[in-house]
Motif scaffolding. Structure first.
Motif, PDB file in Angstrom:
ATOM      1  N   LYS A 832       0.835  -1.204   0.000  1.00  0.00           N
ATOM      2  CA  LYS A 832       0.000   0.000   0.000  1.00  0.00           C
ATOM      3  C   LYS A 832       0.870   1.253   0.000  1.00  0.00           C
ATOM      4  O   LYS A 832       1.924   1.308   0.640  1.00  0.00           O
ATOM      5  CB  LYS A 832      -0.900   0.019   1.237  1.00  0.00           C
ATOM      6  N   PRO A 833       0.424   2.351  -0.700  1.00  0.00           N
ATOM      7  CA  PRO A 833       1.172   3.618  -0.677  1.00  0.00           C
ATOM      8  C   PRO A 833       1.083   4.241   0.708  1.00  0.00           C
ATOM      9  O   PRO A 833       0.103   4.055   1.445  1.00  0.00           O
ATOM     10  CB  PRO A 833       0.479   4.466  -1.733  1.00  0.00           C
ATOM     11  N   PRO A 834       2.058   5.096   1.095  1.00  0.00           N
ATOM     12  CA  PRO A 834       1.966   5.819   2.373  1.00  0.00           C
ATOM     13  C   PRO A 834       0.886   6.921   2.276  1.00  0.00           C
ATOM     14  O   PRO A 834       0.608   7.436   1.195  1.00  0.00           O
ATOM     15  CB  PRO A 834       3.360   6.401   2.557  1.00  0.00           C
ATOM     16  N   PRO A 835       0.264   7.321   3.379  1.00  0.00           N
ATOM     17  CA  PRO A 835      -0.800   8.327   3.325  1.00  0.00           C
ATOM     18  C   PRO A 835      -0.242   9.734   3.103  1.00  0.00           C
ATOM     19  O   PRO A 835       0.929  10.008   3.371  1.00  0.00           O
ATOM     20  CB  PRO A 835      -1.460   8.178   4.692  1.00  0.00           C
ATOM     21  N   ASN A 836      -1.120  10.674   2.598  1.00  0.00           N
ATOM     22  CA  ASN A 836      -0.835  12.115   2.452  1.00  0.00           C
ATOM     23  C   ASN A 836       0.425  12.379   1.623  1.00  0.00           C
ATOM     24  O   ASN A 836       1.263  13.217   1.981  1.00  0.00           O
ATOM     25  CB  ASN A 836      -0.703  12.798   3.823  1.00  0.00           C
ATOM     26  N   ILE A 837       0.599  11.669   0.553  1.00  0.00           N
ATOM     27  CA  ILE A 837       1.781  11.874  -0.296  1.00  0.00           C
ATOM     28  C   ILE A 837       1.477  12.964  -1.323  1.00  0.00           C
ATOM     29  O   ILE A 837       0.407  12.979  -1.917  1.00  0.00           O
ATOM     30  CB  ILE A 837       2.220  10.551  -0.961  1.00  0.00           C
ATOM     31  N   GLN A 838       2.386  13.952  -1.542  1.00  0.00           N
ATOM     32  CA  GLN A 838       2.190  15.065  -2.458  1.00  0.00           C
ATOM     33  C   GLN A 838       3.260  14.988  -3.564  1.00  0.00           C
ATOM     34  O   GLN A 838       4.448  15.193  -3.300  1.00  0.00           O
ATOM     35  CB  GLN A 838       2.305  16.401  -1.710  1.00  0.00           C
ATOM     36  N   SER A 849       1.724  20.878 -15.547  1.00  0.00           N
ATOM     37  CA  SER A 849       0.814  21.073 -14.408  1.00  0.00           C
ATOM     38  C   SER A 849      -0.081  19.857 -14.288  1.00  0.00           C
ATOM     39  O   SER A 849      -0.167  19.039 -15.208  1.00  0.00           O
ATOM     40  CB  SER A 849      -0.033  22.335 -14.614  1.00  0.00           C
ATOM     41  N   PHE A 850      -0.729  19.633 -13.081  1.00  0.00           N
ATOM     42  CA  PHE A 850      -1.677  18.533 -12.911  1.00  0.00           C
ATOM     43  C   PHE A 850      -2.829  19.022 -12.069  1.00  0.00           C
ATOM     44  O   PHE A 850      -2.764  20.060 -11.395  1.00  0.00           O
ATOM     45  CB  PHE A 850      -0.993  17.318 -12.270  1.00  0.00           C
ATOM     46  N   GLU A 851      -3.926  18.235 -12.081  1.00  0.00           N
ATOM     47  CA  GLU A 851      -5.154  18.632 -11.403  1.00  0.00           C
ATOM     48  C   GLU A 851      -5.276  17.996 -10.025  1.00  0.00           C
ATOM     49  O   GLU A 851      -5.492  18.665  -9.026  1.00  0.00           O
ATOM     50  CB  GLU A 851      -6.369  18.292 -12.262  1.00  0.00           C
ATOM     51  N   THR A 852      -5.159  16.636  -9.901  1.00  0.00           N
ATOM     52  CA  THR A 852      -5.406  15.950  -8.641  1.00  0.00           C
ATOM     53  C   THR A 852      -4.668  14.621  -8.621  1.00  0.00           C
ATOM     54  O   THR A 852      -4.020  14.235  -9.598  1.00  0.00           O
ATOM     55  CB  THR A 852      -6.921  15.731  -8.429  1.00  0.00           C
ATOM     56  N   THR A 853      -4.792  13.833  -7.460  1.00  0.00           N
ATOM     57  CA  THR A 853      -4.212  12.491  -7.324  1.00  0.00           C
ATOM     58  C   THR A 853      -5.288  11.536  -6.837  1.00  0.00           C
ATOM     59  O   THR A 853      -6.291  11.963  -6.270  1.00  0.00           O
ATOM     60  CB  THR A 853      -3.036  12.479  -6.330  1.00  0.00           C
ATOM     61  N   ALA A 854      -5.043  10.200  -7.074  1.00  0.00           N
ATOM     62  CA  ALA A 854      -5.985   9.165  -6.628  1.00  0.00           C
ATOM     63  C   ALA A 854      -5.199   7.947  -6.187  1.00  0.00           C
ATOM     64  O   ALA A 854      -4.133   7.630  -6.731  1.00  0.00           O
ATOM     65  CB  ALA A 854      -6.954   8.809  -7.749  1.00  0.00           C
TER      66      ALA A 854
END
Length: 1952
Positions: A832-838, A849-854
């Protein structure tokens, strides 16, 4: 002096003058004129006897005694004979090379024999010495390389030394003194014992041969007793060569006479002789032979094999050294009383540091005679004398067998002929017979060994046929023969000349010798010899007794194939008073190591049955304990059994060995981190380290070795560690992920390091297993080695790494896209990925540029990513680095490459951008358009269509979808130009599918045009003729249309002036040559009208590629009639037949155009004439449709064959046609040639001269009609005539040849008739008379005589058959070998001999036999009665056999010897119950009197059979069962037969329960011819009917199971052998696969691993596809169809390819006349094609081509490997460019013939210069072709059309070869096919082996089950028997004896 013969005319022919030599030629000629009285003007030719003209040079070379002729010319015939004096002195090679051949013997060194020659001379020289005789061989290898032989003998005088130098001057003819009064004749020495008289220097050749064989120079130094002087003679090869070169007398030399010790003449190089010469002063007499120039091979042999050649010399002179009785080392009493005073010393001096080696030959103790003498225990002496005074002493010595070995000496390097070697390892029976195949007797001549003559045996010492002595005894004695000099030897004293011939002569008398020297003439030597041999055998041989014979087998383990059978198997032996049986424990001795084992069986070589005494033998033992030694079986000689070992000591050793076996594993964790059972650990957690110890049953360490007693510490054990991965869910077949093996480390055990490689998730099992170090097997000795297991689980770790997933490959500027990522732990497991990754995104040169993550599962996606910026166009993709950072991960940053394409369309750009755009009227206009995105990038998208609309023109469109750019070209703009003013137009550009893209407009300015618009043509003759476009013009055939002119006009109607530029663009189609100056003046070339009226021709004038053109068609018209033309389609006609093809007559003009001038009335004016023409049926017929006259009825009835001219006439016109007149219909045959008459033929032979018959028509013209078949037949039919062919068609000349190969028949006169057949009608022919006479040298039949009244008793002996071979003439023939006659017999009567017939060989002739017959005696009659066929045959050649008439014989029974049943009954089981069935012993049994072979006999014998019961032999019982009525039953015997319906015991009969008894049937007859043996039938008795029933059933079942067990046992053996064979096949298949795999790797062919047939098929398909692609590529091919067949190579054009285009053109043109020629392999095939094509097809036969063998030389400018000059133009042989397509050798032969040495060069200039340079060197230059299409012929001619190649379209060229890649693919395909075949073979063999192993396992399982059942039946039988006796013996059916096949794996190594 020179002898001159005068043969000039007008002089005395052959007159001879001897003139002086030494003058020059001019003075000699003056002398000739004077001596022969020749006038000065007389001319003559002076020649030698071989007709060589003598000039000044030749005259100087003339030798003394030459002969010359005076002739008119050099080729004048000699009117009378002339004599020529010659010299024939032997060449000096006779002296110096003879030793090379004299001393050569295959497999033997020649040097000892050559040294022996020099020792022979020394022995003769010292024969009269009163003191010690000293001979020394001194090898001086320290200062030089010399061999010196010195003796203290009588020496040689100067005359004797001269005699020594004369080759072949023997001691019988030499003169030993200069004065006649002092000469002495040879005196033979007095006879001495063993002929040791030293008289062995004999022939006058040995000394010279030996010296020059050893070296190339010899110096003889000698001083006689009677002289104070030393005489010295030197001979050398160099001196001989020098004398020959200087033309001096080779055989002339000097002897140096000097005082002793004087070495003043010795040079510095010969200083080694000074020491030898200094010794002379101390010697009264001596001789020294000094040999130098010793061959290097001899030097090496003399130094390296010093012991070997001195031992051989000691063997040669054994009895001279040790005395007449030889060297008795052990028994001094046997030595001679008088010791010989002969010392033969050998000294070897070498360079330091090697010391002096010296040996007296008396000290040699291992020469062969010493070995023979000292290993013998007794001797047998004899003498022999011959009629010419020859005397021979002989000794036989016996070498006994002592328990375990033969004592006969074995010598591998003896100086005698090589013998076949035996296997020294096998000491059993005949496998190691003492003497083997060597001869018995060594032969000594005057006491000296003759090394290469041995005598095999004499008749009296050969084993007699009925001897009771074992065969081995006759190979245990050796022998030696001593002869005097009455027996001749060859000059080199290596072989006897006549020894065996004299000894086997009938007058030679052999007598035994007793009391040392006394021979008894009245004693029989053979009898005495056999008595002596029997005494030796009984007293001295120590043997083994073999007991309990079991079987005779073949032993594949014996290395010598011919000795693998027969081997008798025994169960016990008696050795040295002790009995050893199968199953006993024994200990070996003298083996490495010592074996403790159990006896399996004993082997003895040979056919033996029952107990037997024999020597040798072997024992098979199995080492115990079996678990330690893995059931290892070993066969050793019986002699190696340790007879002193006790059973207790053997068992103690076995118990000690059991403690050496491993029992379990002890596991430890040294770092204190044990892994708990069923533990769960993260991926990558380290495991270990581990320490493992292997312990025995007492838990003591065995140091990881199974101590088997071998050198090296026994069998090493390793511990294998394996970790099996079962996956998340436990699977049936886990994966082995770790496989380690640890060796034993003292103090640590088996150590396994820490393992951190377990990263896969799921369940695991850790396994520790003890295994053999050698082959990693986990079992040993039939038991599993100890093991250990441990289970645990591995799970995933935390997220540490991310990977970027695939992006959209078509990223576009300004278009959003997503970036997917996957999270894994450090080992790549999803997590699983770690939480709150930016995420952080960066990109070079682009805005991002980008809009969002999922987030989902282990996926992390960045959504709505956009990039903006300038990129390349669609063809030049540019990459950008996109950098993604995810903070917090171990590897947080990754960079990927992106290549975005331009975005969506945004605007249009039109070029050119200038306004307005100018265009000339009549021309189109072109625009370039670009579609751009919002960033200004050229973009390409689907449906990107750009339109251009110009008023008045069609809409122009371009598609910019693929490139983003396009070109729009409008239609030509054709506007009406008014007053020359330009016109304005507008062009609008838009994109219909992209409404958002703004349209743009561009202005066009149309300018007026000045181009040519049309043209006009005129013919300016007497009248001006204007031609119309596309007009047809009629003109006279063959005429010319001339004076053509033309004019050009522009679009405004103005004439356009013809300029040179315009003229260059004007083309006409009727000629390629145009005068440009005439065109400028407006004139066109003249038009030539075709000569044929059918040839209408289209003519065209065009300007600028037909943009403006003018055309017309000329139609030719016929001219006035010029001649009469006659045509016929077929001009071949047979004599007497009418021409069937129509003959047409026409009137034609000069160009053969039909003029249509003939009419129907003209036929009356036509006529025809020809020789032999029959005019009666000739008719002229008018044909309206063609305007011609048809002639029919032409027929020839006489005249010659060949060309016949037929003349047709009409008015003044005449025409001739030639007809080829052939022979008429064939009507008869006539004989052209044959053998001379009268014809007499030996029966069975043929006629070498063939009969040739000719087919003729009725006018006797030869007829070649090949439909006629000619046959032969003989009359009357009793004669059989065989010809080369029985029938054949005539050849192309109408001839047929018949060769009579064989004629068979009775004596008399016959006819050979020839006749033919045509269309089923006979054709008569000639006949030939011949007479058959019998052949006295040809065997015709076999005449057989024998005693026809003899009876043929079964198993007896046939009567003597005498067979005479009768010739065709009836006379007896005796020239055949006995081995070529055979006697055959077979059962029954059949004319054809079956394959199973028995063959018998012809017997050896006896003294009283007739010489004209062959005899078959003592041949055994078959043992079965019945009718037999006997036939005799004579083999003449491999395929020819003569048979006798068949003889039918009736074999009858032999003498009656026993009573027996017709069918052997089963062993009955009875009880005393009331039920008669339980008491029945015999039911429905017939007994008959039989001979010893089981044949019924005694049909005339009557009497009775007494039936009684008794106990088995050796047993007593008072309680015997009683028969039904009385104790003894009598049954009548009639005609030797009786039938018993039932025989039973009495109710309540006495008898012991469970006991076995014998039922006896004893015959009693009146006056039997011999005693008759009774028939005995054993049976079992029980006093309980239930037990009896059970035992009966169990016995029956036991018999069935025993039979089944034997069948299964045989099946198991067969399957085991099959398994071994299939295992070998599998191994071979694996080896082949690996070898092919290696070849594939070397060829760089990648094959997936593991290899599979599917993979190979895929590669083959890829290969085929690539080959097909290459084949489909267009390439040059030879256009003509090829011809094929078994004997056809093909057409020349198809036989080769040429890569070079220019070379292909010029070579193909050069060979244009040969290209369609068909090349055949045989002349017959060429003739067939020629006939079938009626001569129209060129053919050439390979077998008729001659190619000069010197045609393969270098180019003309190269001589002796170097260039005479440096040529330009790259010359090479043209044939070197040919790439052959078929049989290379044959094709090369063809092109050497048709192309020869033709050279190819670059151009004609370099070719002419090359030819000039070659010719100036005086060398022939062949034809030269050039790549620019020229030919320079071999005659030097070039230029002209005939030497220039035409255009390539007109030449049929050789094809282009396929590219090299194609042939590489072909080779790869062959390798892949082989590899596929190997894989299939491997799979097939593997499947077969697995099936066989499965069947073998099933069969063994079934055997075990059967064995268990048998053991259960035995147990039941034992339980129901009272007393429970158990198995009694092997023959008792109640005893169980199961043979178990011995199993031993080939992979099991020896443990000792």
């Amino acid at each position: 002096m020179i002898n001159v013969y005068n043969y000039l005319p007008k002089y005395q022919q052959g007159s001879k003058k001897t003139l002086k030599l030494g003058l020059d030629l001019a003075d000699f000629l003056v002398l000739v004129y004077r001596e022969f009285g020749l006038p000065p003007w007389q001319k003559f030719c002076l020649v030698t006897t071989d007709r060589t003209v003598v000039d000044h040079v030749k005259f100087k070379e003339l030798q003394d005694n030459s002969t010359l002729y005076l002739l008119q010319s050099e080729d004048q015939d000699l009117p009378v004979a002339a004599e020529e004096v010659i010299n024939f002195v032997p060449h000096y090679n006779t002296l110096i090379e003879s030793g090379t051949f004299e001393y050569f013997a295959e497999g033997q060194k020649s040097l000892p024999c050559s040294l022996a020659e020099l020792v022979d001379n020394s022995l003769s020289a010292t024969a009269k010495n009163t003191g010690v005789r000293t001979i020394e061989i001194r090898l001086l290898f320290d200062k030089t390389f010399a061999v010196v032989v010195l003796d203290n003998g009588c020496g040689m005088t100067s005359k004797q030394l001269n005699n020594w130098a004369v080759y072949r001057l023997s001691k019988f003819t030499r003169e030993n003194s200069t004065f006649e009064s002092e000469r002495e004749d040879y005196t033979r020495p007095e006879p001495v014992r063993r002929s040791l008289n030293s008289d062995i220097s004999y022939f006058g050749v040995g000394g010279k041969q030996a010296a020059f064989h050893i070296g190339n120079s010899v110096r003889m130094i000698s001083k006689p007793r009677s002289s104070p002087d030393v005489h010295e003679l030197a001979l050398s090869k160099d001196e001989f060569e020098k004398k020959e070169k200087n033309k001096e007398d080779v055989y002339k030399g000097t002897i140096l006479n000097r005082k002793p010790g004087d070495f003043s003449h010795i040079t510095h190089e010969e200083r080694y002789l000074q020491d030898i010469i200094k010794e002379e002063t101390r010697k009264e007499s001596f001789t020294a032979v000094v040999i130098t120039g010793v061959c290097p091979d001899h030097i090496s042999y003399l130094k390296d094999d010093f012991h070997e050649w001195t031992r051989q010399l000691a063997h040669i002179y054994h009895y001279y050294i040790h005395g007449v009785d030889g060297n008795h080392k052990m028994d001094q009493s046997q030595k001679s009383d008088v010791s010989p005073k002969i010392d033969i010393l050998v000294t070897l001096r070498e360079k330091p540091p090697k010391g002096l080696r010296q040996k007296n030959l008396r000290e040699v103790q291992d020469d062969l005679q010493t070995l023979y003498i000292n290993s013998a225990v007794d001797t047998f002496e004899f003498k022999a004398t011959t009629s010419d005074g020859g005397s021979l002493d002989g000794i036989l010595r016996y070498h006994p067998f002592l328990y375990d070995k033969e004592t006969f000496p074995q010598e591998l390097h003896a100086l005698q002929a090589p013998v076949e070697e035996e296997d020294d390892e096998n000491q059993s029976g005949t496998m190691n017979r003492a003497r083997g195949k060597r001869d018995i007797f060594e032969c000594f001549w005057n006491g000296r060994l003759i090394p290469y003559t041995t005598v095999s045996e004499f008749d009296w010492c050969r084993r007699p046929p009925k001897s009771t002595l074992p065969l081995e005894c006759f190979s245990r004695f050796s022998g030696v023969l001593f002869t005097n000099d009455k027996f001749r030897v060859n000059a080199s004293k290596q072989k006897f000349m006549d020894l065996e011939l004299k000894l086997r002569h009938k007058d030679t008398l052999f007598t035994p010798v007793f009391n040392v020297q006394k021979a008894s003439k009245h004693r029989n030597i053979q009898k005495e010899f056999l008595q002596w041999l029997e005494k030796c055998h009984s007293q001295f041989d120590k043997q083994v007794k073999f007991l309990g014979y079991v079987d005779t087998v073949k032993r594949p383990d014996v290395s010598i194939k011919k000795s693998q059978s027969p081997w008798a198997v025994f169960s016990a032996i008696e050795l040295d008073g002790k009995i050893y049986k199968a199953g006993d424990l024994v200990k070996s001795k003298k083996t490495q190591p010592i074996y403790y084992g159990k006896v399996n069986k004993f082997f003895l070589y040979g056919d033996h049955e029952g107990d037997v005494f024999a020597t040798g033998g072997e024992v098979e033992i199995t080492r115990v304990p079996e678990a330690l030694y893995d059931y290892y079986t070993r066969t050793i000689p019986i002699s190696k059994i340790d007879r002193s070992a006790t059973i207790e000591s053997i068992k103690r050793c076995i118990e000690t060995d059991i403690d050496k076996l491993p029992e379990k594993l002890c596991v430890k964790w040294p770092e204190g981190n044990p892994l708990p059972k069923n533990a769960v650990i993260p991926a990558g957690t380290p495991l270990g380290p581990l320490a493992v110890e292997i312990v025995n049953r007492n838990e003591k360490s065995i140091s990881s070795r199974i101590q088997t007693g071998v050198q090296g510490g026994g069998i090493k054990l390793n511990v294998g560690l394996k970790i099996f991965f079962h996956g998340p869910k436990e699977v049936k077949q886990p994966k082995n992920v770790c496989d380690l093996s640890a060796k034993y480390v003292p103090g640590h055990g088996h150590w396994f390091k820490k393992n951190g490689s377990l990263t896969n998730l799921g369940k695991y099992t850790l396994t520790l297993q003890a295994e053999l170090s050698e082959n990693s097997k986990t079992s040993y000795g039939g038991r599993q080695l100890p093991s250990y297991k441990h289970k645990f689980t591995v799970k995933e770790g935390n997220a540490e790494i991310f990977t970027i997933g695939p992006l959209n490959p078509s990223l576009r500027i300004g278009m959003p896209f997503n970036i997917p990522t996957q999270m894994t732990d450090i080992y790549g497991h999803p997590t699983k990925p770690p939480p709150n990754i930016q995420p952080v995104l960066e990109c070079s040169d682009l805005e991002v540029s980008f809009e969002t993550t999922a987030t989902s599962g282990n996926s992390f996606t960045i959504e709505g990513v956009k990039v903006i910026g300038e990129v390349q166009n669609y063809q030049q993709t540019r990459s950008f680095d996109l950098k993604l950072t995810l903070p917090g991960l171990k590897k947080q940053t990754q960079t990927i490459k992106i290549s975005p394409f331009p975005g969506n369309p945004h605007s249009l750009l039109v070029k050119p951008e200038v306004k307005p755009v100018k265009v000339e009227n009549g021309n189109p206009v072109s625009f370039n358009v670009e579609v751009r995105d919002e960033a200004g990038n050229i973009t390409a998208n689907a449906k990107q269509i750009v339109r251009c609309q110009v008023p008045g023109l069609k809409l122009a469109v371009t598609d910019c979808s693929s490139t983003g750019t396009g070109q729009i070209v409008t239609e030509p703009i054709n506007l009406k130009i008014i007053n020359g003013e330009p016109q304005m137009l507008q062009a609008k550009f838009d994109m219909p599918s992209q409404k958002h893209v703004v349209a743009i407009t561009t202005e066009l300015k149309v300018m007026p045009s000045c181009r040519v618009s049309w043209m006009e043509l005129f013919c300016e003759g007497e009248e001006r003729l204007e031609l119309k476009n596309e007009e047809k013009i009629q003109w006279q055939a063959g005429g010319v249309l001339e004076n053509l002119v033309f004019k050009l006009y522009d679009e405004s109607g103005k004439e356009v002036e013809v300029t040179p530029e315009i003229a260059s663009n004007i083309k006409v189609n009727w000629t390629g040559v145009i005068d440009q100056r005439a065109l400028i003046m407006g004139r066109l070339p003249d038009v030539q009208v075709p000569t044929k009226v059918q040839e209408e021709r289209f003519h065209q004038v065009s300007y600028r590629d037909h943009s403006v053109s003018f055309s017309f068609t000329i139609v030719p018209c016929p001219d006035e009639p010029a001649r009469l033309k006659a045509t016929v389609s077929e001009n071949t006609v047979k004599l007497g037949e009418t021409v069937t093809a129509p003959i047409k007559l026409k009137l034609v003009d000069h160009y053969d155009n039909v003029t249509n001038s003939l009419t129907s009335d003209c036929v009356t004016s036509m006529a025809v004439e020809a020789e032999g023409l029959d005019k009666s049926n000739i008719a002229f017929i008018w044909e309206e449709s063609s305007g011609s006259v048809k002639v029919s009825g032409v027929r020839f009835t006489s005249g010659p064959l060949g060309t016949r001219e037929v003349c047709f006439s009409y008015g003044d016109y005449t025409e001739q046609i030639n007809f080829k007149v052939m022979a008429g219909i064939p009507t008869k045959l006539k004989l052209l040639s044959g053998p001379e008459m009268p014809l007499q033929i030996l029966n069975g032979t043929g006629i070498s001269t063939p009969f040739v018959v000719q087919l003729c028509d009725e006018w006797e013209n030869p007829s070649p009609d090949q439909r006629v078949v000619v046959e032969t037949r003989a009359s009357p039919s009793t004669a059989k005539v065989t010809t080369s062919v029985t029938s054949q068609p005539v050849d192309a000349e109408g001839k047929a040849a018949f060769t009579v190969t064989n004629v068979k028949g009775l004596k008399g006169y016959y006819q050979l008739e020839f006749f033919g057949c045509f269309n089923r009608k006979p054709i008569p022919g000639p006949h030939v008379n011949f007479n058959i006479i019998p052949d006295p040298n040809k065997p015709d039949k076999l005449s057989v005589n024998y005693d026809t009244s003899a009876r043929f008793l079964a198993g007896g002996t046939f009567p003597v058959f005498s067979v005479a071979v009768l010739s065709d003439a009836g006379s007896a023939m005796t020239a055949f070998k006995s081995a070529d006659l055979f006697m055959w017999y077979w059962s029954g009567e059949s004319l054809t001999r079956p394959k199973t017939a028995t063959v018998l060989m012809c017997s050896k002739p006896m003294e009283n036999d007739s010489k004209s017959c062959y005899y078959f005696r003592d041949k055994k009659i078959p043992q079965s009665v019945g009718t037999y066929t006997v036939q005799f045959s004579l083999r003449i050649e491999k395929t020819e056999v003569v048979f006798s008439n068949q003889i039918i014989v009736n074999v009858v029974a032999n003498q009656p010897v026993k009573l027996g049943p017709e069918c052997q009954p089963q062993i009955p089981v009875v009880s005393y119950s009331r039920d008669i069935a339980n008491r029945t012993l015999v039911e429905n049994m017939t007994l008959k009197i039989m001979d010893q072979y089981g044949n019924p006999t005694g049909q005339n014998l009557n009497g009775k059979v007494l039936v009684s019961i008794k106990c088995p032999d050796g047993e007593q019982s008072t309680n015997l069962p009683l028969l039904e009525e009385v104790s003894t039953v009598e049954i009548n015997l009639k005609d030797g037969s009786t039938h018993i319906e039932r025989l039973a015991i009495r109710e309540s009969s006495p008898g012991e329960n469970g006991r076995r008894y014998i039922l006896i049937f004893k015959p009693e007859v009146v006056m039997p011819p011999s005693s008759l043996s009774p028939f005995e039938l054993p049976f079992h008795f029980y006093n309980d009917s239930e037990n009896q029933r059970k035992v009966s059933e169990l016995t029956k079942k036991k018999d069935e199971l025993s039979d089944n067990y034997e069948k299964l046992n045989k099946k198991c053996s067969l399957l085991a052998r099959l398994r071994e064979l299939l295992t070998k096949n599998v191994l071979d298949a694996n080896k082949k696969e690996e070898a092919l795999k290696k070849v594939l790797e070397e060829s760089r062919i990648q094959v997936l691993q593991p290899s599979s047939i599917q993979n190979i098929d895929s590669l083959l398909q890829q290969n085929a596809d690539e080959k097909k692609t290459i084949e489909d590529i267009p390439r040059r091919v030879f256009p003509m169809a090829n011809r094929s067949g078994p004997d056809i190579l093909g057409k020349v054009g198809h036989l080769a390819h040429i890569s070079d285009e220019k070379a292909a053109l010029v070579i193909s043109w050069h060979l244009s006349s040969e290209m369609d020629c068909v090349i055949t392999k045989t002349t017959a095939e060429a003739q067939r094609i020629f006939r079938s094509e009626y001569g129209r097809q060129q053919v050439m036969a390979l077998d008729s081509i001659y190619v000069n063998p010197r045609s393969q030389g270098p180019l003309p400018h190269i001589k002796n490997g170097r260039e005479l000059f440096s040529p330009v133009g790259n010359p090479l042989y043209a044939r070197n460019l040919l790439i052959y397509t078929a049989e290379e050798e044959s094709c090369e032969h063809v092109f050497k013939n048709i192309l020869g040495n033709t050279i190819l060069m670059d151009d004609i200039e370099s070719a002419t210069n090359y030819r000039k340079a070659v010719i100036q060197k005086g060398i022939y230059c062949p034809t030269i072709l050039t790549r620019d299409g020229n030919r320079l012929s071999a005659s030097g001619k070039f230029g002209g059309a005939q030497n220039k190649a035409p255009h390539e379209d007109m030449v049929k060229k050789f094809g282009t070869p396929l590219p090299q890649r194609y042939y590489e693919l072909q080779k790869e395909r062959e390798l892949l096919i082989q590899f596929r075949s190997a894989l299939e073979k491997k799979k097939d063999e593997d499947d077969k082996r697995n099936n066989t192993i499965l069947k073998l396992s099933e069969t063994r399982q079934e055997m075990e089950e059967t064995k268990t059942e048998l053991q259960e039946i035995e147990r039941q039988l034992a339980s129901v028997r009272s007393g429970k006796r158990g198995p009694e013996d092997i023959s008792d059916p109640s005893g169980l004896m199961i043979k178990r096949p011995r199993r031993r794996s080939k992979d099991t190594p020896e443990r000792f």
